[in-house]
Scaffold this motif. Structure first.
Motif, mmCIF file in Angstrom:
data_model
loop_
_atom_site.group_PDB
_atom_site.id
_atom_site.type_symbol
_atom_site.label_atom_id
_atom_site.label_comp_id
_atom_site.label_asym_id
_atom_site.label_seq_id
_atom_site.Cartn_x
_atom_site.Cartn_y
_atom_site.Cartn_z
ATOM 1 N N ALA A 207 -98.394 -40.455 -18.304
ATOM 2 C CA ALA A 207 -98.436 -41.663 -19.174
ATOM 3 C C ALA A 207 -97.069 -41.157 -18.692
ATOM 4 N N ALA A 208 -96.997 -39.319 -19.135
ATOM 5 C CA ALA A 208 -95.376 -39.196 -19.423
ATOM 6 C C ALA A 208 -94.102 -39.870 -18.597
ATOM 7 N N GLY A 209 -94.785 -39.537 -16.782
ATOM 8 C CA GLY A 209 -94.060 -40.062 -16.032
ATOM 9 C C GLY A 209 -93.759 -41.451 -14.994
ATOM 10 N N GLY A 210 -95.088 -42.187 -15.565
ATOM 11 C CA GLY A 210 -94.521 -43.399 -15.479
ATOM 12 C C GLY A 210 -94.057 -44.210 -16.528
ATOM 13 N N TYR A 211 -93.899 -43.911 -17.699
ATOM 14 C CA TYR A 211 -93.554 -44.861 -18.957
ATOM 15 C C TYR A 211 -92.115 -44.045 -19.727
ATOM 16 N N PHE A 212 -91.795 -42.838 -19.572
ATOM 17 C CA PHE A 212 -89.929 -42.348 -19.683
ATOM 18 C C PHE A 212 -89.280 -42.599 -18.342
ATOM 19 N N GLY A 213 -89.913 -42.664 -17.097
ATOM 20 C CA GLY A 213 -89.358 -42.161 -15.622
ATOM 21 C C GLY A 213 -88.181 -41.765 -15.317
ATOM 22 N N VAL A 216 -87.580 -36.976 -16.157
ATOM 23 C CA VAL A 216 -89.261 -36.685 -16.033
ATOM 24 C C VAL A 216 -90.316 -37.260 -14.944
ATOM 25 N N ASP A 217 -90.520 -38.648 -14.678
ATOM 26 C CA ASP A 217 -90.771 -39.009 -14.001
ATOM 27 C C ASP A 217 -90.657 -38.333 -12.422
ATOM 28 N N LYS A 218 -89.721 -37.785 -11.519
ATOM 29 C CA LYS A 218 -89.163 -37.214 -11.133
ATOM 30 C C LYS A 218 -90.157 -35.149 -11.032
ATOM 31 N N LEU A 219 -89.751 -34.914 -12.207
ATOM 32 C CA LEU A 219 -90.460 -33.747 -12.501
ATOM 33 C C LEU A 219 -91.897 -33.578 -11.860
ATOM 34 N N MET A 220 -92.438 -35.011 -13.182
ATOM 35 C CA MET A 220 -93.699 -35.077 -13.232
ATOM 36 C C MET A 220 -94.575 -35.775 -11.820
ATOM 37 N N THR A 221 -93.577 -36.055 -10.668
ATOM 38 C CA THR A 221 -94.662 -36.614 -9.541
ATOM 39 C C THR A 221 -93.889 -35.055 -8.780
ATOM 40 N N PHE A 222 -92.800 -34.295 -8.666
ATOM 41 C CA PHE A 222 -92.634 -32.585 -8.065
ATOM 42 C C PHE A 222 -94.047 -32.013 -8.079
ATOM 43 N N LEU A 223 -94.637 -31.942 -9.746
ATOM 44 C CA LEU A 223 -95.779 -31.200 -9.871
ATOM 45 C C LEU A 223 -96.803 -31.256 -9.075
ATOM 46 N N MET A 224 -97.295 -33.122 -9.012
ATOM 47 C CA MET A 224 -98.625 -33.808 -8.513
ATOM 48 C C MET A 224 -98.187 -33.194 -7.258
ATOM 49 N N THR A 225 -97.091 -32.948 -6.544
ATOM 50 C CA THR A 225 -97.100 -32.772 -4.809
ATOM 51 C C THR A 225 -97.017 -31.224 -4.631
ATOM 52 N N VAL A 226 -97.246 -30.796 -5.632
ATOM 53 C CA VAL A 226 -96.745 -29.123 -5.308
ATOM 54 C C VAL A 226 -98.784 -28.616 -5.228
ATOM 55 N N VAL A 227 -99.091 -29.218 -6.922
ATOM 56 C CA VAL A 227 -100.997 -29.442 -6.241
ATOM 57 C C VAL A 227 -101.361 -30.198 -5.766
ATOM 58 N N TRP A 228 -101.074 -31.360 -5.656
ATOM 59 C CA TRP A 228 -101.711 -31.457 -4.240
ATOM 60 C C TRP A 228 -101.680 -30.879 -3.209
ATOM 61 N N SER A 229 -100.639 -30.799 -2.649
ATOM 62 C CA SER A 229 -100.556 -30.300 -1.324
ATOM 63 C C SER A 229 -101.071 -28.401 -1.211
ATOM 64 N N VAL A 230 -101.247 -27.722 -2.797
ATOM 65 C CA VAL A 230 -102.249 -26.650 -2.319
ATOM 66 C C VAL A 230 -103.791 -26.152 -1.979
ATOM 67 N N PRO A 231 -104.259 -25.886 -1.328
ATOM 68 C CA PRO A 231 -105.568 -26.476 -1.297
ATOM 69 C C PRO A 231 -106.462 -25.323 -2.261
ATOM 70 N N SER A 232 -107.800 -26.402 -2.944
ATOM 71 C CA SER A 232 -108.718 -25.851 -4.520
ATOM 72 C C SER A 232 -108.286 -24.688 -4.053
ATOM 73 N N ILE A 233 -109.083 -23.947 -3.113
ATOM 74 C CA ILE A 233 -109.821 -22.933 -3.314
ATOM 75 C C ILE A 233 -108.928 -21.564 -3.490
ATOM 76 N N MET A 234 -107.853 -21.929 -2.760
ATOM 77 C CA MET A 234 -106.531 -21.146 -3.118
ATOM 78 C C MET A 234 -105.471 -21.607 -4.604
ATOM 79 N N LEU A 235 -106.172 -22.507 -5.285
ATOM 80 C CA LEU A 235 -105.971 -22.618 -6.786
ATOM 81 C C LEU A 235 -106.889 -21.463 -7.743
ATOM 82 N N VAL A 236 -108.419 -22.269 -7.666
ATOM 83 C CA VAL A 236 -108.602 -21.762 -8.182
ATOM 84 C C VAL A 236 -109.189 -19.535 -7.758
#
Length: 392
Positions: A207-213, A216-236
């Motif tokens: 909501a923060a990324g999509g509404y404020f753009g 803020v949107d670039k930061l949220m998109t960057f965080l999503m991309t980083v978390v998406w690229s890390v395997p779940s086991i490594m995050l755990v």
């Protein structure tokens, strides 16, 4: 002249058509039935388990690795100092220690004021030797009996019983059925908490990324991309190291924090499309606070997609938890987890009992995940207005 008027079609709210489309979807309703049954089993827990000790951890070495349907006689010996009584709520929540210890036996005979038993045969020659117990050692309150004959009758009626392990035992001699039932609670609990965490974090980020753009949107998109690229086991593993702990609650949090990205991406995309609508621009012109626009006008329009994602994430959380427990990174012993039970059975591959120890929890995982996927597909179709109703 009388004018015949045709009956006007009934005007129903959108929720009516969503509900009707879902009810007409038989696979989705079958999945919902399985989920409701699993929830009931998880809630009742210790009340319906053959082994109601905490974590279903009452193991008997003499009957380890037995196949389903195994039955034996058991001598129950009262413990000298039983614990205090437990209220029903606490019992359903965490079980209760047994007020007696158990000895699997093949036969028994009374000799005077003692009971001689032949223990169930095992691989331990010393343990197979006949054992003798005084009658006073077996019953809880010997002073309540007026004669040895009364005590013998009470022992035969209350302390010697046939016990059947319907799904066999594991390598520690614990009841597999009880551990599967309790594993249902752990799997559903981790799925529920993980979905709540993922929905909350995903909504805030998306909501923060999509509404404020902008930045803020670039930061949220960057965080999503980083978390998406890390395997779940490594995050755990990283979360476990950060919290310096491995346990049920760490598994809850870890699984939830690995699943929020998909929610955030959907929320962000929906808000990017909705914030250009006329009613949103009118609210902005009228000076409605941005938090009210987001939570009262934007997010309610995304309930359908969020519910569908929640069901899919529920299934994913169960699979992730099972995989982590199989690797020893999730739920820790002695708490039962379906993934950990599969690992225990995998270590016994080659033994007849090992097949069942792998097959039974794997079947539970597959059926529950399939149920959530069927319900998720049904909800996706139910929220699609292009799909017509077959009746009415």
């Amino acid at each position: 002249m009388a004018v015949l008027l045709k009956d006007k079609p009934a005007n129903h709210p959108p929720s009516y058509y969503i509900r009707q489309r879902l009810l007409q979807n038989k696979p989705a309703m079958a999945g919902l039935g399985i989920i409701v049954l699993a929830i009931l089993v998880a809630i009742l827990g210790y009340a319906i388990m053959p082994d109601s000790t905490p974590n279903a951890n009452n193991g008997l070495v003499q009957i380890q690795k037995k196949t389903p349907g195994f039955s034996t006689q058991v001598l129950r010996i009262a413990t000298p100092n039983p614990g205090a009584s437990i209220n029903p709520f606490t019992f359903i929540l965490s079980g209760a220690p047994e007020a007696y210890s158990e000895v699997p036996i093949e036969s028994y005979s009374f000799k005077g004021d003692s009971l001689q038993v032949q223990p169930l045969r095992s691989n331990n020659a010393l343990a197979d030797q006949p054992r003798t117990f005084g009658l006073n050692e077996i019953v809880a309150d010997p002073q309540n009996y007026t004669s040895a004959a009364d005590m013998k009758q009470a022992i035969e009626d209350e302390h010697i019983r046939n016990k059947t392990y319907w799904l066999g035992t594991d390598k520690a001699g614990r009841d597999v059925l009880s551990r599967l039932i309790l594993g249902t609670r752990i799997s559903l609990g981790i799925g529920f908490v993980a979905v709540l965490i993922s929905i909350f974090v995903g909504i805030v980020m998306g909501a923060a990324g999509g509404y404020f753009g902008g930045w803020v949107d670039k930061l949220m998109t960057f965080l999503m991309t980083v978390v998406w690229s890390v395997p779940s086991i490594m995050l755990v593993i990283a979360i476990s190291l950060a919290l310096d702990s491995k346990g049920v609650w760490v598994a809850f949090v870890a699984v939830g924090l690995t699943m929020w990205v998909e929610v955030a991406r959907v929320v962000r995309g929906q808000i990017l499309g909705l914030k250009e609508k006329t009613y949103i621009e009118a609210a902005q012109v009228l000076g409605v606070p941005e938090r009210l626009i987001i939570f009262r006008h934007l997010l309610p329009n995304m309930i359908g997609p969020l519910i569908v994602i929640a069901t899919a994430n529920f299934a994913s959380a169960i699979l992730i938890e099972a995989g982590l427990s199989f690797l020893g990174l999730g739920v820790q012993p002695p708490a039962p987890s379906w993934g950990m039970m599969v690992n225990e059975g995998f270590q016994l591959i080659g033994a007849k009992a090992g097949l069942y120890l792998v097959l039974l929890p794997s079947l539970c995982i597959s059926v529950l995940v399939l149920a959530f996927n069927l319900l998720g597909n049904g909800l996706r179709d139910a929220y699609d207005p292009k799909i017509p109703l077959t009746n009415g």
